[in-house]
Design a protein around this motif. Sequence first.
Motif, short mmCIF file in Angstrom:
data_model
loop_
_atom_site.label_atom_id
_atom_site.label_comp_id
_atom_site.label_asym_id
_atom_site.label_seq_id
_atom_site.Cartn_x
_atom_site.Cartn_y
_atom_site.Cartn_z
N GLY A 17 0.83 -1.20 0.00
CA GLY A 17 0.00 0.00 0.00
C GLY A 17 0.86 1.25 0.00
N ILE A 18 0.76 2.03 -1.06
CA ILE A 18 1.55 3.24 -1.20
C ILE A 18 0.64 4.37 -1.62
CG2 ILE A 18 3.59 4.28 -2.30
CD1 ILE A 18 3.10 0.66 -2.92
N ARG A 19 0.80 5.54 -1.02
CA ARG A 19 -0.02 6.69 -1.41
C ARG A 19 0.59 7.34 -2.65
NH1 ARG A 19 -3.70 8.47 2.08
NH2 ARG A 19 -4.56 9.19 0.10
N THR A 20 -0.04 7.11 -3.79
CA THR A 20 0.43 7.68 -5.05
C THR A 20 -0.76 8.18 -5.85
OG1 THR A 20 0.25 5.67 -6.41
CG2 THR A 20 2.26 5.92 -5.09
N ASN A 21 -0.47 8.67 -7.05
CA ASN A 21 -1.52 9.14 -7.96
C ASN A 21 -2.44 8.00 -8.41
OD1 ASN A 21 -2.73 11.29 -9.46
ND2 ASN A 21 -1.83 10.44 -11.32
N LEU A 22 -2.03 6.76 -8.16
CA LEU A 22 -2.88 5.61 -8.51
C LEU A 22 -4.24 5.73 -7.83
CD1 LEU A 22 -3.07 2.77 -9.89
CD2 LEU A 22 -2.27 1.82 -7.72
N GLN A 23 -4.27 6.34 -6.64
CA GLN A 23 -5.52 6.43 -5.88
C GLN A 23 -6.33 7.69 -6.20
OE1 GLN A 23 -2.62 6.04 -3.48
NE2 GLN A 23 -2.73 3.83 -3.43
N ARG A 24 -6.10 8.28 -7.37
CA ARG A 24 -6.78 9.55 -7.65
C ARG A 24 -8.30 9.42 -7.71
NH1 ARG A 24 -3.98 7.91 -12.04
NH2 ARG A 24 -5.02 7.58 -14.05
N TYR A 25 -8.81 8.22 -7.94
CA TYR A 25 -10.26 8.03 -7.97
C TYR A 25 -10.82 7.57 -6.63
CZ TYR A 25 -9.77 8.24 -13.06
OH TYR A 25 -9.50 8.63 -14.35
N VAL A 26 -9.95 7.43 -5.63
CA VAL A 26 -10.37 6.88 -4.34
C VAL A 26 -10.32 7.97 -3.29
CG1 VAL A 26 -10.01 5.04 -2.66
CG2 VAL A 26 -9.34 4.68 -5.05
N ARG A 74 -12.13 3.50 5.11
CA ARG A 74 -13.08 2.40 5.28
C ARG A 74 -12.45 1.06 4.90
NH1 ARG A 74 -16.21 -0.71 2.27
NH2 ARG A 74 -15.61 0.30 0.32
N LEU A 75 -11.70 1.05 3.81
CA LEU A 75 -11.08 -0.19 3.37
C LEU A 75 -10.05 -0.68 4.38
CD1 LEU A 75 -10.66 0.64 -0.41
CD2 LEU A 75 -12.22 -1.04 0.57
N ARG A 76 -9.27 0.25 4.92
CA ARG A 76 -8.26 -0.16 5.90
C ARG A 76 -8.91 -0.63 7.19
NH1 ARG A 76 -3.17 0.76 4.71
NH2 ARG A 76 -2.46 1.01 6.85
N ALA A 77 -10.05 -0.03 7.54
CA ALA A 77 -10.75 -0.47 8.75
C ALA A 77 -11.25 -1.90 8.60
CB ALA A 77 -11.92 0.47 9.04
N GLN A 78 -11.62 -2.28 7.38
CA GLN A 78 -12.07 -3.65 7.15
C GLN A 78 -10.98 -4.67 7.44
OE1 GLN A 78 -13.46 -3.74 3.09
NE2 GLN A 78 -15.48 -2.92 3.60
N SER A 79 -9.73 -4.25 7.28
CA SER A 79 -8.61 -5.15 7.53
C SER A 79 -8.29 -5.28 9.01
CB SER A 79 -7.36 -4.68 6.77
OG SER A 79 -7.60 -4.66 5.38
N GLY A 80 -8.85 -4.38 9.83
CA GLY A 80 -8.66 -4.45 11.27
C GLY A 80 -7.20 -4.26 11.65
N PRO A 81 -6.78 -4.90 12.76
CA PRO A 81 -5.40 -4.75 13.23
C PRO A 81 -4.37 -5.26 12.21
CG PRO A 81 -6.79 -5.72 14.92
CD PRO A 81 -7.60 -5.72 13.67
N ALA A 82 -4.82 -6.09 11.27
CA ALA A 82 -3.89 -6.68 10.30
C ALA A 82 -3.58 -5.73 9.15
CB ALA A 82 -4.46 -7.98 9.74
N ALA A 83 -4.19 -4.56 9.12
CA ALA A 83 -3.94 -3.62 8.03
C ALA A 83 -2.46 -3.27 7.98
CB ALA A 83 -4.77 -2.36 8.21
N PRO A 84 -1.80 -3.48 6.84
CA PRO A 84 -0.37 -3.18 6.75
C PRO A 84 -0.10 -1.69 6.79
CG PRO A 84 -1.23 -3.75 4.59
CD PRO A 84 -2.35 -3.98 5.58
N ALA A 85 1.08 -1.34 7.23
CA ALA A 85 1.48 0.06 7.24
C ALA A 85 1.67 0.55 5.81
CB ALA A 85 2.77 0.22 8.04
N TRP A 86 1.44 1.85 5.62
CA TRP A 86 1.73 2.43 4.31
C TRP A 86 3.22 2.33 4.04
CZ3 TRP A 86 -2.02 3.27 1.07
CH2 TRP A 86 -3.29 3.67 1.50
N LYS A 87 3.56 2.05 2.80
CA LYS A 87 4.95 2.05 2.38
C LYS A 87 5.27 3.38 1.71
CE LYS A 87 5.57 -2.90 1.41
NZ LYS A 87 6.04 -3.89 0.39
#
Length: 314
Positions: free
Chosen positions: A219-228, A235-248
């Motif tokens: 998971g990296i914050r880039t222009n790829l997420q321009r539509y998100v 919300r998506l990270r919350a669905q992963s709960g404690p297992a959500a990986p850290a941003w790279k």
Amino acid sequence: MTIGTPVSTPFTAASTALEVVAGIDLTGRRAVVTGGGSGIGVETARALAAAGAEVTLAVRQPEQGARAAADITGTTGSDRVTVAPLDLADPASIAAFVATWDGPLHLLLNNAGIMASPEMRTPQGWEMQFATNHLGHFALATGLRPALAAAQGARVVSVSSAAHLRSPVVFEDIHFQRRDYEPWAAYGQSKTANVLFAVAASRRWADDGILVNALHPGGIRTNLQRYVTEEELTRLRAQSGPAAPAWKTPEQGAATSVLVATSPLLDGVGGRYFEDCQQAGPNQPGTRTGVAGYALDPEAAERLWRVSEQTLAD
């Protein structure tokens, strides 16, 4: 389904692209990085250039590519970074890129993509995420196959995503002509296609010495997420709960691509899926790591290859 003897490396999710390529000499090697003008693409290209490769940034926006090339030259000292126009949603643009390529190609990094976009279609009626993320790269790689074969030991890197766990390729309705369009399902399907391409290409191109592998960059914050939206990401990270990986960081996000492209630990290895600089194991129910069985299915891979050829030929 068999994954083969797993490949392990000394690198981790925290490793950077420059750390992964340290000590590897790519002098005399030629590389193409699609989407090399931003995000993990530019960091992938930077690491390859730093190791001595001649790098072509294949980009939809040449001005952005030129800025990235200048930045890479400034940080690495390499004067062998060039820019070429490429629109993966436009077969004519891909054909033009292939036609102008001359000589061997040692490394092809299929990195560009779009994520979770609103419903959009190409002039041919193809769903845009599948067209860009899979069909465009399929046309590019197959078009460049003679150049890859000429390199005698080329590697192709197919940048997929953990989002492949969201959907197999729905062969009955790939382009959402009969089912309701859902952005993440469309993205997931295209990312599964990226893995299936690696499976089929590795088998089909083995006699040419071409190795093809797929990967999840993290998971990296880039222009790829321009539509998100931020709310959607939360919300998506919350669905992963404690297992959500850290941003790279982008430098960390490029590491697995560079590993797959250059590491001698992957000599002779093809048709596999990597994450966090390691070969991934099978996905376990309820988790967002590992690789789905349907993404490594050789029958689905062959079916997708045939469908892709037919789609591009129509």
